[in-house]
Write a protein that holds these residues in place. Structure first.
Motif, mmCIF file in Angstrom:
data_model
loop_
_atom_site.group_PDB
_atom_site.id
_atom_site.type_symbol
_atom_site.label_atom_id
_atom_site.label_comp_id
_atom_site.label_asym_id
_atom_site.label_seq_id
_atom_site.Cartn_x
_atom_site.Cartn_y
_atom_site.Cartn_z
ATOM 1 N N GLY A 213 0.464 -1.222 -0.126
ATOM 2 C CA GLY A 213 0.317 -0.169 -0.380
ATOM 3 C C GLY A 213 1.400 1.167 -0.233
ATOM 4 O O GLY A 213 2.345 0.855 0.425
ATOM 5 N N ARG A 214 0.582 2.510 -0.611
ATOM 6 C CA ARG A 214 1.073 3.403 -0.070
ATOM 7 C C ARG A 214 0.550 4.183 0.450
ATOM 8 O O ARG A 214 -0.107 3.764 1.326
ATOM 9 N N VAL A 215 2.367 4.842 1.066
ATOM 10 C CA VAL A 215 2.228 5.384 2.703
ATOM 11 C C VAL A 215 2.862 7.195 2.206
ATOM 12 O O VAL A 215 4.122 7.201 1.089
ATOM 13 N N ARG A 216 1.638 7.615 2.184
ATOM 14 C CA ARG A 216 2.100 9.125 2.286
ATOM 15 C C ARG A 216 2.800 10.199 3.017
ATOM 16 O O ARG A 216 2.913 9.364 4.296
ATOM 17 N N MET A 217 3.718 10.685 2.646
ATOM 18 C CA MET A 217 5.103 11.841 3.876
ATOM 19 C C MET A 217 4.748 13.029 3.972
ATOM 20 O O MET A 217 3.475 13.418 3.315
ATOM 21 N N ARG A 218 4.659 13.191 4.866
ATOM 22 C CA ARG A 218 4.976 14.760 5.954
ATOM 23 C C ARG A 218 5.405 15.546 6.113
ATOM 24 O O ARG A 218 6.563 15.335 6.832
ATOM 25 N N PRO A 219 5.590 16.801 5.861
ATOM 26 C CA PRO A 219 5.988 17.482 5.879
ATOM 27 C C PRO A 219 6.328 17.747 7.806
ATOM 28 O O PRO A 219 5.200 18.081 8.637
ATOM 29 N N ILE A 220 7.335 18.170 8.962
ATOM 30 C CA ILE A 220 7.202 18.065 10.075
ATOM 31 C C ILE A 220 8.185 19.606 10.397
ATOM 32 O O ILE A 220 9.165 19.561 9.559
ATOM 33 N N ARG A 221 8.469 19.458 11.258
ATOM 34 C CA ARG A 221 9.438 20.757 11.914
ATOM 35 C C ARG A 221 10.537 20.866 11.552
ATOM 36 O O ARG A 221 11.838 20.996 11.903
ATOM 37 N N SER A 222 10.841 19.117 12.270
ATOM 38 C CA SER A 222 12.082 19.135 12.482
ATOM 39 C C SER A 222 13.119 17.950 11.731
ATOM 40 O O SER A 222 12.196 18.156 10.545
ATOM 41 N N VAL A 223 14.460 18.676 11.759
ATOM 42 C CA VAL A 223 14.827 18.739 10.530
ATOM 43 C C VAL A 223 16.219 17.566 10.792
ATOM 44 O O VAL A 223 17.478 17.866 10.702
ATOM 45 N N GLY A 224 16.010 16.836 12.084
ATOM 46 C CA GLY A 224 16.945 15.940 12.277
ATOM 47 C C GLY A 224 17.223 14.997 11.979
ATOM 48 O O GLY A 224 18.031 13.862 12.383
ATOM 49 N N GLY A 225 16.124 14.439 10.684
ATOM 50 C CA GLY A 225 16.465 13.278 10.026
ATOM 51 C C GLY A 225 16.035 13.348 8.443
ATOM 52 O O GLY A 225 16.980 13.629 8.700
ATOM 53 N N LEU A 226 15.280 12.658 8.426
ATOM 54 C CA LEU A 226 15.103 12.546 6.990
ATOM 55 C C LEU A 226 14.654 14.278 6.991
ATOM 56 O O LEU A 226 13.777 14.838 6.754
ATOM 57 N N TYR A 227 15.252 15.182 5.732
ATOM 58 C CA TYR A 227 14.332 16.084 5.796
ATOM 59 C C TYR A 227 14.081 16.893 3.721
ATOM 60 O O TYR A 227 15.461 16.319 3.207
ATOM 61 N N GLN A 228 13.445 17.766 3.616
ATOM 62 C CA GLN A 228 13.472 18.507 1.813
ATOM 63 C C GLN A 228 14.078 19.476 1.971
ATOM 64 O O GLN A 228 14.670 20.344 3.243
ATOM 65 N N ALA A 229 14.480 19.776 1.080
ATOM 66 C CA ALA A 229 15.098 21.310 0.685
ATOM 67 C C ALA A 229 15.183 21.851 -0.891
ATOM 68 O O ALA A 229 14.847 20.810 -1.164
ATOM 69 N N VAL A 230 14.632 23.321 -0.439
ATOM 70 C CA VAL A 230 14.219 23.658 -1.935
ATOM 71 C C VAL A 230 14.510 25.057 -2.241
ATOM 72 O O VAL A 230 14.729 26.058 -1.178
ATOM 73 N N GLY A 231 15.100 25.844 -3.148
ATOM 74 C CA GLY A 231 16.325 27.000 -3.624
ATOM 75 C C GLY A 231 15.998 27.298 -5.041
ATOM 76 O O GLY A 231 15.476 26.492 -5.392
ATOM 77 N N HIS A 232 15.836 28.299 -5.431
ATOM 78 C CA HIS A 232 16.234 28.857 -6.230
ATOM 79 C C HIS A 232 17.438 29.683 -6.737
ATOM 80 O O HIS A 232 17.930 30.324 -5.616
#
Length: 236
Positions: A213-232
């Protein structure tokens, strides 16, 4: 099926051993499917003729989630993964992320998903991301923070759980401090914002019970584990 040999941590040969798993959504790379969908949600709609560079493209898991219209070029060091990616609409290029064979400002979007925690020269890989990104272009990243929590939760624990990374996939010594990542990108003219990323707990509980089954990912405040980054990228 015979068990693959045990490789040293972060050994690229693991991806040859597990090549048959790339497009098994509930297999060894299950979490990469979930994260690829979350990553693609940050990719903007393309302008005509837009080019997207997919660093560490693996078997091409990003491809089905991208908005249509991009020329999708994938870079990886593993030939077997590139062959599979090519069968899913990705233009495969075998190269090192720290020495990309493309001209300056060649891409409208650069995506680096689950790759920066594997490179041995982070500074060079980031510099190459910035170099090939066009002015006003967007970079989209997900990686793992260099913290004790990440070492515990994403290595010692997650490698033993269904949907977690394959055993010995990561070398925690290569995990990426978010502040350092932002500083390196800033030096290349890219202002980077970061946020944490985690599995949806109900989805993951269902996955543990059913193994599919599909598992959704959700944004969280903590960047102590897996994290995303976006920039221009700024214009100079």
């Amino acid at each position: 099926m015979a068990q693959p040999p045990r490789r040293p941590r972060n050994d690229p040969r693991q991806y040859d051993d597990l090549a048959h798993e790339w497009w098994q959504p509930d297999g060894e790379f299950a979490a990469l499917h979930w994260i690829a969908e979350a990553r693609a949600a940050l990719v903007p709609l393309p302008r005509p003729g837009a080019r997207l560079l997919d660093l560490g493209c693996g078997g091409g898991l990003l491809a089905p989630h991208l908005p249509p219209g991009y020329r999708h070029i994938g870079v990886d060091v593993t030939a077997s993964a590139l062959s599979i990616a090519g069968a899913h609409g990705v233009e495969p290029v075998r190269a090192d992320a720290a020495a990309l064979p493309f001209p300056d400002a060649a891409f409208d979007v650069v995506v680096a998903g689950e790759i920066l925690e594997h490179v041995t020269d982070l500074r060079a890989a980031v510099a190459e991301c910035c170099r090939v990104l066009a002015p006003h272009g967007k970079v989209v990243i997900d990686t793992i923070a260099d913290t004790r929590w990440a070492r515990l939760s994403l290595v010692r624990v997650a490698e033993r759980l269904p949907g977690g990374p394959p055993r010995y996939c990561h070398d925690p010594e290569l995990f990426v401090d978010p502040d350092r990542l932002q500083a390196l990108f800033l030096a290349g003219g890219v202002d980077l914002a970061v946020r944490g990323l985690a599995v949806h707990p109900l989805d993951y509980a269902r996955f543990l019970l059913t193994r599919h089954g599909r598992v959704r990912m959700r944004p969280i405040r903590s960047v102590g584990g897996l994290y995303q980054a976006v920039g221009h990228k700024r214009t100079r």
